[in-house]
Design an enzyme around this catalytic site. Sequence first.
Site, PDB file in Angstrom:
ATOM      1  CD  GLU A 119      -2.796   1.481   0.468  1.00 39.79           C
ATOM      2  OE1 GLU A 119      -3.685   2.297   0.732  1.00 39.79           O
ATOM      3  OE2 GLU A 119      -2.793   0.821  -0.591  1.00 39.79           O
ATOM      4  CG  ASP A 141      -3.898  -2.849   2.284  1.00 34.63           C
ATOM      5  OD1 ASP A 141      -3.885  -2.017   1.365  1.00 34.63           O
ATOM      6  OD2 ASP A 141      -4.935  -3.188   2.888  1.00 34.63           O
TER       7      ASP A 141
END
Length: 252
Positions: free
Chosen positions: A80, A108
Amino acid sequence: MEDFVRQCFNPMIVELAEKTMKEYGEDPKIETNKFAAICTHLEVCFMYSDFHFIDERGESIIVESGDPNALLKHRFEIIEGRDRAMAWTVVNSICNTTGVDKPKFLPDLYDYKENRFTEIGVTRREVHIYYLEKANKIKSEETHIHIFSFTGEEMATKADYTLDEESRARIKTRLFTIRQEMASRGLWDSFVSPREAKRQLKKDLKSQGPCVGLPTKVSHLTSPALKTLEPMWMDLNRTAALRASFLKCRKK
């Protein structure tokens, strides 16, 4: 809300959030609630990974200060915050190296200890509702899901919370602090309710008049991460930079 974001989040996080929004054609000065949500999500991802390492025996350990042994490696790879092209490059590299299946959507984090991708969620609603939405979207048992709320609740795949209680408590404390700071500024209701947010946006635009769209004063601090992303994810010094902003927000 924009002023709150710039006051309460580390400049590096703010810069990454702005870059992410602009990549998708969104304006942080207009979609301020999304701006705040992205900054919050980025910070939680960083806090999730900070201090967690893997030693030479493959065991997960926590190192909070000092210069750790050179044999230590970060337990989590942060995906992310990267631009999409670089993020997919990292994901492909991980898949080729570890043999895990390539996810349909960008996750992420990657957990080198558990050998799995992780999706982090931060919700203003009930955790189980948001968890189900994430699970229905991802449709993969390979990706681990961990949801946090601003009320201190959390939910994770198979009740596997990955981190120790202290690390999770640090994240929950930060989220609670953000909520309290928003509430003290009269921003929380609009952050939670899209309808209230639209009303507030119209009010803000009307009050700004002909000045809308003009650049506002921003921090002159420039993150090295914008010059080259890789050192940020691997450099232990980022911990100290982020840590200072975790449990406090500057008042107006």
